[in-house]
Write a protein that holds these residues in place. Structure first.
Motif, mmCIF file in Angstrom:
data_model
loop_
_atom_site.group_PDB
_atom_site.id
_atom_site.type_symbol
_atom_site.label_atom_id
_atom_site.label_comp_id
_atom_site.label_asym_id
_atom_site.label_seq_id
_atom_site.Cartn_x
_atom_site.Cartn_y
_atom_site.Cartn_z
ATOM 1 N N LYS A 188 17.638 9.860 -10.131
ATOM 2 C CA LYS A 188 18.581 9.590 -9.024
ATOM 3 C C LYS A 188 19.150 9.139 -8.331
ATOM 4 C CE LYS A 188 16.087 14.143 -7.164
ATOM 5 N NZ LYS A 188 14.848 14.107 -6.384
ATOM 6 N N GLU A 189 19.168 8.248 -7.232
ATOM 7 C CA GLU A 189 19.686 7.738 -6.391
ATOM 8 C C GLU A 189 19.186 6.167 -6.651
ATOM 9 O OE1 GLU A 189 23.049 7.937 -4.159
ATOM 10 O OE2 GLU A 189 23.410 5.727 -3.821
ATOM 11 N N GLY A 190 18.872 5.304 -6.566
ATOM 12 C CA GLY A 190 18.462 4.164 -6.441
ATOM 13 C C GLY A 190 17.186 3.845 -7.479
ATOM 14 N N GLU A 191 17.004 4.831 -8.655
ATOM 15 C CA GLU A 191 16.211 5.257 -8.985
ATOM 16 C C GLU A 191 16.184 4.098 -10.400
ATOM 17 O OE1 GLU A 191 13.179 9.277 -7.546
ATOM 18 O OE2 GLU A 191 15.137 8.539 -9.891
ATOM 19 N N ASN A 230 11.497 3.318 -8.586
ATOM 20 C CA ASN A 230 12.481 3.161 -7.166
ATOM 21 C C ASN A 230 12.698 1.387 -6.389
ATOM 22 O OD1 ASN A 230 10.542 2.565 -5.049
ATOM 23 N ND2 ASN A 230 11.675 4.805 -4.331
ATOM 24 N N ASP A 231 13.416 1.569 -5.845
ATOM 25 C CA ASP A 231 13.626 -0.141 -5.268
ATOM 26 C C ASP A 231 12.530 -0.486 -4.955
ATOM 27 O OD1 ASP A 231 16.355 0.637 -5.939
ATOM 28 O OD2 ASP A 231 17.112 1.454 -4.009
ATOM 29 N N THR A 284 8.281 6.982 -8.228
ATOM 30 C CA THR A 284 9.022 8.234 -7.887
ATOM 31 C C THR A 284 8.715 9.640 -9.015
ATOM 32 O OG1 THR A 284 10.577 7.946 -8.485
ATOM 33 C CG2 THR A 284 11.119 7.643 -6.594
ATOM 34 N N GLY A 285 8.132 9.860 -9.631
ATOM 35 C CA GLY A 285 8.041 10.432 -10.830
ATOM 36 C C GLY A 285 8.272 9.781 -12.271
ATOM 37 N N VAL A 286 7.981 11.304 -13.138
ATOM 38 C CA VAL A 286 8.299 11.277 -14.863
ATOM 39 C C VAL A 286 8.989 12.095 -15.451
ATOM 40 C CG1 VAL A 286 6.383 10.002 -14.389
ATOM 41 C CG2 VAL A 286 6.590 12.771 -15.387
ATOM 42 N N SER A 324 3.701 0.446 -6.680
ATOM 43 C CA SER A 324 2.059 0.559 -6.407
ATOM 44 C C SER A 324 1.395 1.855 -5.780
ATOM 45 C CB SER A 324 2.672 0.073 -4.805
ATOM 46 O OG SER A 324 3.511 0.775 -4.019
ATOM 47 N N ASN A 325 2.367 2.934 -6.353
ATOM 48 C CA ASN A 325 1.559 4.034 -6.459
ATOM 49 C C ASN A 325 1.314 4.926 -8.029
ATOM 50 O OD1 ASN A 325 4.280 4.890 -7.316
ATOM 51 N ND2 ASN A 325 4.316 6.514 -5.699
#
Lengths: 711, 305
Positions: free
Chosen positions: A82-85, A410-411, A416-418, A570-571
């Motif tokens: 996705k955008e920014g990823e 992401n930025d 955000t995912g895998v 961080s997550n």
């Protein structure tokens, strides 16, 4: 198949080792959606337990050390972003295990031996000693190979082994035992033919064990391959430790059974001794004088609450524990017992740490009988599986042989995912991973080190006693106070990790050099290195050491002290691997800390509701409410209802406590047998267990089905 | 939300619990009154056993009901064949085990078990001993079970030495056990009697017992049970032997002597001197036997002055 999994989860967990499974269970338990993946086709990763025939496959797998075979090409990858990823590729290989090598130390059953079960017992007695003398297969024949089991692995694991060697299993099973028993009597030089026969009928496993010196052959061991369970990471549980607490509170205890560690041993001046740890031990110990009894008890009473009497050890806090013990005017024997067996310390351990260890040990005594430790029956690998099951009961989704090839970041450096190794994009809020899944710059290893491990199948106990004992022994390396000691754990057949008459011995030591020299001192101190020929002629049976029949050696990379690095999103949370320590309490604390960080207001693995208090939602309602997840939701729901329905919820904790209260496997078995006749709760417990066992198997099967669906 | 269990709220839980309790109470009182009715009407049959059983299973301390059961069993003795009775009693033993699990320290239950064993056509004493072993494994300090064990041992004539070994094993797994030490004190005079004392113990055995209990004293000086036994071993009454009272009657031709300590004349001797010369007398105790006693009686042939 990619569409088979939902596209979004709250938490994705990579790896099914103990800390990961604790977290997966904790998140599912409070209602978060959890996807739990493991790249292996088995549960528990570095914490797994394997049967005999699974070992060669595992060794091969570790050599390749492949994490996943990616099906994702550049083009596909960019279409999933996705955008920014950006996508971070995860390592394709990872080495955790080195120098793994398994070996049989016995030969094949010679031809003439095979005929014996057909002949009458009386001729057996005369024929057997002869044949053993002449027809011993050279043990060296099997030692030539490397990790792959040489010629001996010839019989394929399809069950041909039994038929190709020409043993009729049924006959063989019963005949040698009688034969052995009468043989034993003969050796003692007191039994005549009839007496031998009379006693030959019934073999008392424990008593027979001490004297029996049965000749084992490759076929005998291979035939029982299913009954072995070898822990990659054998662990004990402090009876009053945080793992036991967690098992009880979370109700996972009902998925496991335990047995007590019935004795703690020391090796002093080449002499194995039982350490008196509890009141009852001290009372009945013949090794201690009256005065020593008083001194030891006095010290133990103090150590149990040392923190309330700081004056007692003032000035010694940072000095070695040995010095403190010496200042207490304890006899050398007691000092040794406390230092090595109770505090499990080395000569460089500080007084504070030594006292802490002693206290932890003492607090665990008496809860489940005369012992400080429990061992999970069927192996330590049962623990992670228990927590996986809890997670699955509360909706966690499990897929084996599936890994992750890319992390999506992401930025803000948040994950955000895998992208799974099957090429599906799955979004998540949090990611938990075993370090072996992550790029090297994601975590810090303070000091690169390895753990040397040895697993041995032996034909008798290192110290035969009245019953079947589960023994723990800390072996310091004499003359090298700084050198790490070896932890020896001897598991009897009643620990359900080996067939009758055979023992499994685990050795664990922080690696100093290569695998064979690390464990050599312990091996030569405890095991019989002589050839079977010489052992046969050894007349002093009492001092006979056990003979190694099969062994597995490997070194494991120690990832027990990894911590997160700045690069880690961080997550994303990295959990530690198994260390050299004896217990699993560190994992519990670790999982709690990570859980609190993510869900500060939620309770960590609270007690599940009583089955009567659960209101079942109609299955028709669910798909409507959960839309695209309908199919999964239904699966999860049926799993819940069947499992919770089967188990009598709250009662089971009591069951654990009752069950384990008795000391020693022997007694436990007795209790259970009598339970069948007389006391009903015990019988109920048994039924309950078998139902659980069944549903557990079903569970495993259904997981298998999941995996197939995936691939 | 899927994958999340819907759990009853506390109010719902309480309500459900209350309803459950009310239902149980209703059943309980109904069964109780039915049982009393039947007993009044003299209907001592298997149905009565069924009803009282339901109540006792919930509350094994309801001793009246145990008595009703005893009455019923005695009544059934007339009506049933021996084989049938045996089956009935067998069932009763199973039932008692269930009750003992509800409360392993119920006087009524253990007592009823003794009753059953005494009235059963073919009692299996070995099984009872096993049961005791099992219960004492769960709780080695359950004196109800120790009591019952002594009953079983007495009836089935278990050798004292076996029982003594049993107490030794119990003590070595936990010496803080009054019942076990006590049992020992009862077994020792049987196993190792001292000929010079009533319920005495041979001195060398006292010595070895003393060593045993010393282990306990040194292991945990704060444990009472050791000291109790220790006191019993030491306090085996080295009281001085004296004559409390002597009575000589010329009219009845009788001599009565009361001692501070029981003696056995024959092992010890008691002489009567009349004007400095010894008189031959035969002594018996108050029961007319020659066992240990503090009171000895003689009817001498001589005539008083």
């Amino acid at each position: 198949m990619a569409s088979d999994l939902p596209d979004e989860f709250d938490v994705i967990v990579l790896g099914t080792g103990l800390p990961e499974t604790l977290l997966a269970a904790a998140f599912s338990r409070i209602g978060l959606t959890v996807l739990h993946l493991d790249r292996n086709d088995y549960y528990s990763g570095s914490w797994a337990s394997f049967s005999l025939r699974q070992i060669p496959g595992w060794i091969e797998g570790q050599k390749k050390a492949q994490c996943y075979a990616s099906e994702v090409n550049e083009e596909k990858l960019s279409s999933l972003l996705k955008e920014g990823e950006r996508a971070l590729q995860l390592p394709e290989t990872f080495h955790t295990v080195f120098e793994a090598q398994s070996k049989y130390h016995v030969g094949e059953r010679p031809k003439e031996e095979k005929a014996i079960p057909d002949s009458s017992p009386s001729t057996d007695e005369s024929a057997k000693p002869d044949s053993t003398d002449t027809s011993l297969p050279p043990a060296t024949a099997s030692e030539s190979g490397d990790s792959k089991i040489p010629e001996l692995s010839g019989p394929s694991p399809t069950g041909d082994a039994e038929t190709s060697t020409g043993i009729v299993p049924g006959q063989f099973d019963s005949a040698p035992e009688e034969e052995e028993d009468s043989k034993t009597e003969k050796r003692e030089g007191e039994a005549t033919g009839p007496a031998g026969e009379a006693s030959g009928g019934k073999v008392e496993p424990a008593a027979g064990e001490q004297k029996q010196q049965r000749e084992w052959f490759f076929e005998d061991i291979e035939k029982e391959w299913r009954k072995f369970s070898f822990d990659l990471t054998p662990k004990l549980l402090y009876c009053a430790g945080s793992m036991v607490e967690l098992l009880i509170v979370s109700d996972v205890a009902k998925y496991c059974e335990f047995r007590t560690v019935s004795r703690v041993l020391t090796l002093r001046d080449n002499n194995l001794e039982r350490v008196p740890c509890s009141r009852a031990d001290v009372f009945s110990s013949k090794a201690l004088s009256l005065l020593e009894k008083r001194l030891l008890m006095k010290f133990l009473t103090f150590a149990a609450e040392y923190d309330k009497q700081p004056d007692e050890y003032k000035g010694f806090e940072d000095k070695p524990f040995v010095e403190f013990l010496a200042s207490k005017k304890l006899s050398p024997k007691i000092q040794y017992f406390i230092l090595h067996a109770i505090a499990m310390a080395t000569e460089s351990t500080s007084t504070k740490e030594g006292l802490e260890n002693t206290q932890k040990f003492l607090r665990s005594l008496g809860r489940y009988g005369n012992t400080a430790f429990l061992f999970p029956l069927y192996g330590s690998g049962e623990l992670p599986q228990g927590f996986c099951r809890l997670s699955a009961v509360f909706g966690g989704i499990y897929v084996l042989t599936l890994s992750v090839s890319h992390l999506l970041v992401n930025d803000e450096n948040k994950c955000t995912g895998v992208i799974t190794s099957a090429g599906q994009r799955i979004s998540c809020k949090y990611l938990i991973a075993d370090p072996s899944y992550l790029p090297k710059d994601f975590y810090k290893v303070p000091q690169e080190s390895r753990i040397s491990r040895g697993i041995f199948v032996t034909d008798s106990s290192i110290l035969s006693g009245e019953g079947e004992d589960l023994s723990l022994l800390q072996l310091p390396h004499e003359g090298q106070p700084q050198s790490p000691s070896t932890t020896v754990l001897e598991l009897p057949p009643s620990a359900m990790v080996s067939p009758r008459h055979l023992y499994v011995v685990h050795m664990t030591r922080r690696a100093v050099s290569d695998i064979s020299s690390d464990l050599e001192p312990a091996v030569s101190a405890l095991f019989d290195a002589t050839t079977p020929d010489a052992a046969e002629s050894d007349k002093v049976k009492d001092t006979r050491k056990p003979r190694v029949l099969w062994s597995l050696h490997f070194q494991h990379r120690d990832l027990s002290a990894v911590s997160r690095s700045e690069q880690l999103p961080s997550n994303v949370f990295v959990v530690t691997g198994p260390g050299v320590e004896l217990d699993t309490d560190r994992c519990v604390e670790e999982a709690k800390t990570i859980f609190k960080e993510i869900c500060p207001k939620e309770e960590f693995l609270p007690k599940p509701p009583h089955p009567d208090d659960i209101i079942y939602v109609d299955t028709e309602e669910v798909p409507a409410a959960a839309n695209d997840k309908g199919e999964w939701a239904k699966d999860a729901n049926t799993a819940e209802s069947s499992e919770i329905g089967d188990n009598a919820g709250g009662q089971t904790v009591e069951k654990l406590e009752d069950g384990v209260k008795k000391d020693g496997g022997e007694e436990e078995k007795d209790g259970r047998e009598q339970g069948g006749e007389g006391v009903k709760t015990e019988a109920d417990g048994g039924d309950l267990k078998s139902i659980e066992e069944q549903s557990k198997e079903e569970k495993k099967k259904s997981h298998g089905a999941d995996c197939q669906a995936e691939s | 939300m899927h994958g999340r269990l819907k759990v009853k709220t506390t109010e719902e839980q309480q309500k459900a619990k209350q309803e459950e309790r009310a239902k149980k109470l209703k059943l309980y009182t109904a069964a109780t009154s039915k049982a009393f009715q039947k007993r009044k009407a003299g209907e001592l049959d298997t149905e009565l056993l069924e009803i009282t059983g339901q109540v006792l299973h919930v509350n094994p301390d309801f001793y009246t009901f145990w008595n009703i059961r005893k009455e019923t069993f005695l009544h059934l003795h007339d009506a049933k064949e021996s084989a049938e009775l045996q089956k009935l009693y067998r069932g009763e033993l199973d039932f008692l085990e269930m009750c003992l699990k509800v409360n392993p320290k119920s006087y009524g239950t253990w007592h009823h078990r003794s009753f059953v064993m005494d009235h059963m056509p073919q009692p299996d004493w070995a099984r009872e001993l096993e049961l005791c072993n099992l219960f004492l494994q769960f709780d080695e300090r359950n004196f109800h079970c120790w009591d019952y064990r002594r009953f079983v041992v007495k009836r089935s004539k278990v050798a004292a030495v076996e029982e003594f070994d049993f107490t030794t094993s119990k003590i070595s797994s936990n010496f803080s056990n009054f019942s076990s030490w006590h049992y020992r004190s009862k077994l020792l005079p049987i196993l190792h009697p001292d000929p010079t004392q009533p319920s005495g113990i041979a001195p060398h055995v006292i010595q070895s017992e003393f060593e045993l209990v010393q282990n306990g004293l040194y292991t945990d000086p704060d444990d009472q049970s050791n000291w109790f036994y220790h006191k019993w071993l030491l306090g085996r009454g080295e009281q001085n032997q004296r004559i409390n009272y002597a009575y000589i009657s010329c009219v009845k031709k009788q001599i009565l002597v009361s001692f501070t300590k029981a003696i056995k004349i024959g092992v010890a001797s008691c002489e009567v001197l009349l004007n400095k010369s010894k008189v031959n007398v035969t002594w018996t105790n108050q029961n007319g036997t020659s066992a240990f006693s503090t009171l000895w009686i003689s009817f001498p042939e001589f005539i008083c002055l």
